[in-house]
Scaffold this motif. Sequence first.
Motif, PDB file in Angstrom:
ATOM      1  N   ILE A  46      30.449  58.621  32.262  1.00 19.08           N
ATOM      2  CA  ILE A  46      31.146  57.825  33.269  1.00 19.08           C
ATOM      3  C   ILE A  46      32.140  56.920  32.553  1.00 19.08           C
ATOM      4  CG2 ILE A  46      29.163  57.883  34.823  1.00 19.08           C
ATOM      5  CD1 ILE A  46      28.610  54.957  34.052  1.00 19.08           C
ATOM      6  N   LYS A  47      33.147  56.460  33.284  1.00 14.28           N
ATOM      7  CA  LYS A  47      34.147  55.566  32.689  1.00 14.28           C
ATOM      8  C   LYS A  47      33.838  54.129  33.089  1.00 14.28           C
ATOM      9  CE  LYS A  47      37.851  58.970  32.340  1.00 14.28           C
ATOM     10  NZ  LYS A  47      39.246  59.316  32.666  1.00 14.28           N
ATOM     11  N   ILE A  48      33.856  53.251  32.098  1.00 19.39           N
ATOM     12  CA  ILE A  48      33.539  51.847  32.339  1.00 19.39           C
ATOM     13  C   ILE A  48      34.584  50.950  31.678  1.00 19.39           C
ATOM     14  CG2 ILE A  48      31.050  52.259  32.524  1.00 19.39           C
ATOM     15  CD1 ILE A  48      30.799  51.142  29.637  1.00 19.39           C
ATOM     16  N   THR A  49      34.608  49.705  32.142  1.00 21.17           N
ATOM     17  CA  THR A  49      35.432  48.689  31.511  1.00 21.17           C
ATOM     18  C   THR A  49      34.652  47.391  31.523  1.00 21.17           C
ATOM     19  OG1 THR A  49      37.650  47.723  31.425  1.00 21.17           O
ATOM     20  CG2 THR A  49      36.622  47.886  33.595  1.00 21.17           C
ATOM     21  N   GLN A  50      35.282  46.330  31.042  1.00 22.95           N
ATOM     22  CA  GLN A  50      34.645  45.026  31.003  1.00 22.95           C
ATOM     23  C   GLN A  50      35.718  43.966  31.238  1.00 22.95           C
ATOM     24  OE1 GLN A  50      32.892  43.805  27.184  1.00 22.95           O
ATOM     25  NE2 GLN A  50      30.946  43.557  28.273  1.00 22.95           N
ATOM     26  N   LYS A  51      35.555  43.199  32.326  1.00 25.15           N
ATOM     27  CA  LYS A  51      36.521  42.149  32.607  1.00 25.15           C
ATOM     28  C   LYS A  51      36.448  41.082  31.520  1.00 25.15           C
ATOM     29  CE  LYS A  51      36.491  42.624  37.648  1.00 25.15           C
ATOM     30  NZ  LYS A  51      36.219  41.933  38.926  1.00 25.15           N
ATOM     31  N   PRO A  52      37.584  40.485  31.195  1.00 23.14           N
ATOM     32  CA  PRO A  52      37.587  39.415  30.191  1.00 23.14           C
ATOM     33  C   PRO A  52      36.600  38.306  30.569  1.00 23.14           C
ATOM     34  CG  PRO A  52      39.826  40.070  30.715  1.00 23.14           C
ATOM     35  CD  PRO A  52      38.937  40.783  31.694  1.00 23.14           C
ATOM     36  N   TYR A  57      29.327  45.499  32.275  1.00 18.61           N
ATOM     37  CA  TYR A  57      30.299  46.567  32.400  1.00 18.61           C
ATOM     38  C   TYR A  57      30.481  46.934  33.875  1.00 18.61           C
ATOM     39  CZ  TYR A  57      29.430  47.193  27.403  1.00 18.61           C
ATOM     40  OH  TYR A  57      29.299  47.000  26.062  1.00 18.61           O
ATOM     41  N   GLN A  58      31.623  47.517  34.192  1.00 22.09           N
ATOM     42  CA  GLN A  58      31.950  47.920  35.559  1.00 22.09           C
ATOM     43  C   GLN A  58      32.397  49.380  35.556  1.00 22.09           C
ATOM     44  OE1 GLN A  58      32.318  46.173  38.802  1.00 22.09           O
ATOM     45  NE2 GLN A  58      32.435  48.338  39.325  1.00 22.09           N
ATOM     46  N   ILE A  59      31.813  50.188  36.455  1.00 28.37           N
ATOM     47  CA  ILE A  59      32.257  51.574  36.600  1.00 28.37           C
ATOM     48  C   ILE A  59      33.642  51.564  37.228  1.00 28.37           C
ATOM     49  CG2 ILE A  59      31.817  53.774  37.752  1.00 28.37           C
ATOM     50  CD1 ILE A  59      28.830  53.137  37.604  1.00 28.37           C
ATOM     51  N   ILE A  60      34.558  52.368  36.677  1.00 28.53           N
ATOM     52  CA  ILE A  60      35.949  52.312  37.155  1.00 28.53           C
ATOM     53  C   ILE A  60      36.469  53.626  37.730  1.00 28.53           C
ATOM     54  CG2 ILE A  60      36.731  50.389  35.730  1.00 28.53           C
ATOM     55  CD1 ILE A  60      37.812  52.471  33.726  1.00 28.53           C
ATOM     56  N   GLU A  95      46.865  45.805  35.297  1.00 24.75           N
ATOM     57  CA  GLU A  95      47.597  46.678  36.211  1.00 24.75           C
ATOM     58  C   GLU A  95      46.765  47.900  36.587  1.00 24.75           C
ATOM     59  OE1 GLU A  95      50.332  48.233  38.730  1.00 24.75           O
ATOM     60  OE2 GLU A  95      50.377  46.236  37.829  1.00 24.75           O
ATOM     61  N   ALA A  96      46.209  48.564  35.586  1.00 25.71           N
ATOM     62  CA  ALA A  96      45.457  49.804  35.837  1.00 25.71           C
ATOM     63  C   ALA A  96      44.234  49.562  36.702  1.00 25.71           C
ATOM     64  CB  ALA A  96      45.044  50.440  34.511  1.00 25.71           C
ATOM     65  N   PHE A  97      43.625  48.369  36.567  1.00 28.99           N
ATOM     66  CA  PHE A  97      42.374  48.110  37.269  1.00 28.99           C
ATOM     67  C   PHE A  97      42.531  47.194  38.475  1.00 28.99           C
ATOM     68  CE2 PHE A  97      40.533  48.907  32.839  1.00 28.99           C
ATOM     69  CZ  PHE A  97      40.511  50.272  33.063  1.00 28.99           C
ATOM     70  N   LYS A  98      43.746  47.185  39.041  1.00 25.87           N
ATOM     71  CA  LYS A  98      43.912  46.517  40.333  1.00 25.87           C
ATOM     72  C   LYS A  98      42.974  47.173  41.338  1.00 25.87           C
ATOM     73  CE  LYS A  98      48.726  44.925  40.245  1.00 25.87           C
ATOM     74  NZ  LYS A  98      50.072  45.148  40.803  1.00 25.87           N
ATOM     75  N   SER A  99      42.571  46.423  42.361  1.00 29.49           N
ATOM     76  CA  SER A  99      41.602  46.928  43.345  1.00 29.49           C
ATOM     77  C   SER A  99      41.999  48.283  43.911  1.00 29.49           C
ATOM     78  CB  SER A  99      41.435  45.921  44.483  1.00 29.49           C
ATOM     79  OG  SER A  99      40.876  44.730  44.017  1.00 29.49           O
TER      80      SER A  99
END
Length: 200
Positions: A46-52, A57-60, A95-99
């Motif tokens: 799965i693809k994840i990121t992490q807000k500053p 982690y958040q699934i994106i 930009e990429a992770f806008k809602s």
Amino acid sequence: YNHDRLIMVPIDQIDRYEDNPRRRRNKEEWIAFKESVRSIGIKQPIKITQKPGNIRYQIIEGGNSRHAALEELFAETGDEKFSVIPTLFQAWDDEAFKSVNVLLAHIIENEMRSEVLFWDKAQAYCHAADLMGISAESARNISDTLKQRGASVSHNNIALFFYANNKLKNLGQLCYDLSGPKVIDLRKTYNDLFKLIEAK
């Protein structure tokens, strides 16, 4: 982490996407999916990121079902192999992770992997159009704009999604039984009744 680096992450450190378009699952398909995960594990990360400033982690982009299946299997068995999930980490990008971008990524991922209920699609596409500020445009313009963003949906389906969202939401749980042909029939019945009322 490097961009798109494969890492194993504990499932309890990952938050699922709260606006996931798939709101309801087919029970039999879910059982079969869980059994597949039980026997062969998760093969597609799965693809994840992490807000500053956030330690979680958040699934994106899809992956909510895979995460949920592992969570249930770990709760049922206590087997540590179900406590982690393979992920591709992507550095946070405003930009990429806008809602709307994350929502569209989940819509596309869900459409590619398995069938999503009509009502769930209607809610997701209408929400995306709202986020993009195009919900008042014609169905064709909305469809064209979404296609430019990678979400291929016909203007006819957009029209049905918006009609269902605007006119049929008071059906409550019955909304989950809607389909394109059912909405077409209901729209015709509604219009016929409205004409009859006007005539009287």
